[in-house]
Design an enzyme around this catalytic site. Structure first.
Site, PDB file in Angstrom:
ATOM      1  N   HIS A   1       0.847  -1.209   0.000  1.00 43.99           N
ATOM      2  CA  HIS A   1       0.000   0.000   0.000  1.00 43.99           C
ATOM      3  C   HIS A   1       0.880   1.256   0.000  1.00 43.99           C
ATOM      4  CE1 HIS A   1      -3.390   2.634   1.269  1.00 43.99           C
ATOM      5  NE2 HIS A   1      -2.448   3.234   1.975  1.00 43.99           N
ATOM      6  N   GLU A   2       1.912   1.264   0.835  1.00 41.69           N
ATOM      7  CA  GLU A   2       2.792   2.438   0.887  1.00 41.69           C
ATOM      8  C   GLU A   2       3.566   2.598  -0.415  1.00 41.69           C
ATOM      9  OE1 GLU A   2       2.167   4.484   3.099  1.00 41.69           O
ATOM     10  OE2 GLU A   2       1.018   3.130   4.369  1.00 41.69           O
TER      11      GLU A   2
ATOM     12  N   HIS B   1       1.497   4.450  -2.746  1.00 46.45           N
ATOM     13  CA  HIS B   1       1.596   5.908  -2.594  1.00 46.45           C
ATOM     14  C   HIS B   1       2.834   6.454  -3.304  1.00 46.45           C
ATOM     15  CE1 HIS B   1      -1.823   6.549  -0.106  1.00 46.45           C
ATOM     16  NE2 HIS B   1      -1.367   5.897   0.948  1.00 46.45           N
TER      17      HIS B   1
END
Ligand SMILES: [Zn+2]
Length: 248
Positions: free
Chosen positions: A121-122, A125
């Site tokens: 998920h990071e 980003h």
């Protein structure tokens, strides 16, 4: 008196309920899938590095950060911070525990489903940042206004109502609106990063039940942002009511 307004409970109780439910849900979902091996034979930091490099993001650094669920990507410093809980190994075998008790350095463990989901998920980003994602750009642009709004606006509203300075209360409301917009602008950014994360882990062979687990972890995390947005909106409506509805 705003501080002892019984109407405030109408805002406070659902707010605490929503936020508490979301926080419990993310913790329990995370705890469940932190015990399950992802099947990806990499340590958490190596997994993060591998994913970033695969996306061509070799310049993004990885740093450890203390705490639980504190993982984040910092677009200004181009740093992906992995929490120590995520950085921890899925489960150490008894042999490994004995090895460590005897003072041997860790031999390296495996990545849990939860850790894989959070790290991916990071990285999502980081990819959004590199691609100049519009939702992310918009959110970054309103960070200063939102920070100002969430810290000072409540006081402006309270002072405005207390001293009957309607203009001041309106300034407070407008400033708080920026904080509300920020919480809603966060939602597409978070959901977008989770979509990328699922594609990443799938690409690394995390399929079936493990991918369902990753999806559950990411969904639970998304609910905390939804709770944050609802909380901000309810609070805004309350402030608007005390400014507009109580003028006599
Ligand atoms: Zn995120």
């Amino acid at each position: 008196m705003i501080f002892f307004d019984p109407l405030y409970l109408v805002v406070l109780i659902p707010t605490l309920a929503i936020t508490g439910w979301a926080a419990l849900r993310v913790r329990s979902t995370y705890a469940k899938w932190a015990k399950v091996d992802s099947g990806i034979n990499l340590e958490p930091f190596d997994f993060a590095r591998r994913l970033l490099d695969r996306q061509g993001l070799t310049a993004v650094r990885i740093e450890p950060t203390p705490g639980q669920l504190t993982d984040h990507y910092d677009p200004r410093g181009k740093v992906l911070r992995v929490s120590s809980s995520v950085g921890a190994k899925a489960q150490l075998s008894t042999g490994e525990l004995e090895r460590q008790e005897l003072g041997f350095p860790p031999s390296g463990g495996r990545l849990s489903v939860a850790a894989a989901a959070v790290i991916a998920h990071e990285v999502g980003h980081a990819v959004q940042d590199a691609q100049g994602d519009r939702a992310m750009k918009f959110r970054q642009a309103i960070v200063p206004a939102a920070q100002f709004g969430s810290s000072i606006a409540p006081w402006l509203v309270i002072a405005g109502v207390w001293f009957q300075l309607f203009g001041l209360a309106i300034v407070g409301l407008v400033a708080f609106a920026a904080a509300v917009v920020f919480t809603f602008a966060t939602l597409p950014v978070e959901i977008g990063a989770s979509g990328k994360a699922l594609a990443f882990v799938n690409g690394l062979g995390m399929t079936g039940e493990r991918q369902d687990g990753a999806r559950a972890v990411l969904k639970a995390a998304a609910w905390t942002y939804v709770a944050g947005a609802l909380t901000a909106l309810l609070t805004f409506l309350y402030y608007a009511y005390i400014v507009f509805g109580r003028r006599d």
